[in-house]
Design a protein around this motif. Structure first.
Motif, PDB file in Angstrom:
ATOM      1  N   ILE A 138       0.845  -1.201   0.000  1.00 30.58           N
ATOM      2  CA  ILE A 138       0.000   0.000   0.000  1.00 30.58           C
ATOM      3  C   ILE A 138       0.877   1.247   0.000  1.00 30.58           C
ATOM      4  O   ILE A 138       0.671   2.167  -0.794  1.00 30.58           O
ATOM      5  N   LYS A 139       1.870   1.282   0.881  1.00 32.03           N
ATOM      6  CA  LYS A 139       2.751   2.446   0.979  1.00 32.03           C
ATOM      7  C   LYS A 139       3.531   2.671  -0.316  1.00 32.03           C
ATOM      8  O   LYS A 139       3.692   3.808  -0.757  1.00 32.03           O
ATOM      9  N   GLN A 140       4.019   1.597  -0.928  1.00 29.85           N
ATOM     10  CA  GLN A 140       4.848   1.722  -2.127  1.00 29.85           C
ATOM     11  C   GLN A 140       4.041   1.990  -3.395  1.00 29.85           C
ATOM     12  O   GLN A 140       4.623   2.328  -4.423  1.00 29.85           O
ATOM     13  N   SER A 141       2.727   1.861  -3.312  1.00 36.79           N
ATOM     14  CA  SER A 141       1.897   2.062  -4.508  1.00 36.79           C
ATOM     15  C   SER A 141       1.920   3.508  -4.993  1.00 36.79           C
ATOM     16  O   SER A 141       1.702   3.764  -6.176  1.00 36.79           O
ATOM     17  N   GLY A 142       2.156   4.434  -4.073  1.00 39.54           N
ATOM     18  CA  GLY A 142       2.127   5.847  -4.440  1.00 39.54           C
ATOM     19  C   GLY A 142       0.715   6.405  -4.528  1.00 39.54           C
ATOM     20  O   GLY A 142       0.532   7.586  -4.830  1.00 39.54           O
ATOM     21  N   LEU A 143      -0.273   5.565  -4.262  1.00 41.33           N
ATOM     22  CA  LEU A 143      -1.667   6.002  -4.307  1.00 41.33           C
ATOM     23  C   LEU A 143      -2.101   6.450  -2.918  1.00 41.33           C
ATOM     24  O   LEU A 143      -1.630   5.921  -1.912  1.00 41.33           O
ATOM     25  N   SER A 144      -3.028   7.388  -2.878  1.00 44.71           N
ATOM     26  CA  SER A 144      -3.553   7.820  -1.584  1.00 44.71           C
ATOM     27  C   SER A 144      -4.504   6.759  -1.038  1.00 44.71           C
ATOM     28  O   SER A 144      -5.058   5.948  -1.795  1.00 44.71           O
ATOM     29  N   GLN A 145      -4.688   6.775   0.257  1.00 43.97           N
ATOM     30  CA  GLN A 145      -5.618   5.836   0.882  1.00 43.97           C
ATOM     31  C   GLN A 145      -7.018   6.010   0.307  1.00 43.97           C
ATOM     32  O   GLN A 145      -7.727   5.026   0.078  1.00 43.97           O
TER      33      GLN A 145
ATOM     34  N   CYS B  51      -5.041  -6.420  -4.253  1.00 45.85           N
ATOM     35  CA  CYS B  51      -3.903  -6.901  -5.043  1.00 45.85           C
ATOM     36  C   CYS B  51      -4.017  -6.418  -6.486  1.00 45.85           C
ATOM     37  O   CYS B  51      -3.015  -6.016  -7.091  1.00 45.85           O
ATOM     38  N   GLN B  52      -5.214  -6.425  -7.009  1.00 43.42           N
ATOM     39  CA  GLN B  52      -5.426  -5.975  -8.374  1.00 43.42           C
ATOM     40  C   GLN B  52      -5.152  -4.470  -8.496  1.00 43.42           C
ATOM     41  O   GLN B  52      -4.436  -4.042  -9.399  1.00 43.42           O
ATOM     42  N   VAL B  53      -5.688  -3.680  -7.594  1.00 43.20           N
ATOM     43  CA  VAL B  53      -5.497  -2.224  -7.623  1.00 43.20           C
ATOM     44  C   VAL B  53      -4.025  -1.875  -7.415  1.00 43.20           C
ATOM     45  O   VAL B  53      -3.490  -0.980  -8.075  1.00 43.20           O
ATOM     46  N   LEU B  54      -3.365  -2.578  -6.498  1.00 38.03           N
ATOM     47  CA  LEU B  54      -1.962  -2.296  -6.190  1.00 38.03           C
ATOM     48  C   LEU B  54      -1.005  -2.937  -7.195  1.00 38.03           C
ATOM     49  O   LEU B  54       0.190  -2.687  -7.150  1.00 38.03           O
TER      50      LEU B  54
END
Length: 70
Positions: A15-22, A55-58
């Motif tokens: 989650i943290k490494q995705s670069g996406l906001s929560q 998992c798909q989103v990330l």
């Protein structure tokens, strides 16, 4: 033996490494932002369907998060 703490850590890192906001992750997965925050802080684990969507989103391999060696 795979421990829940190991899975939580891998999920937190993804989650943290995705670069996406929560908020962005939450909208794409179909959960509230607080749920994503709970996964990051290790307060709870996602349901199986939510985990699959995460998992798909990330864009991560579920086997990687689940610490399953191939």
């Amino acid at each position: 033996m795979i421990l829940q703490e190991q899975i939580q850590y891998k999920l937190q890192e993804a989650i943290k490494q995705s670069g996406l906001s929560q908020t962005t992750i939450a909208k794409q997965v179909g959960v509230c932002q607080q749920a994503i925050s709970s996964y990051i802080h290790g307060n709870k684990m996602p349901a199986l369907d939510t985990f699959a969507n995460l998992c798909q989103v990330l864009d991560v391999d579920p086997a990687e998060i689940l610490c399953i060696k191939k």
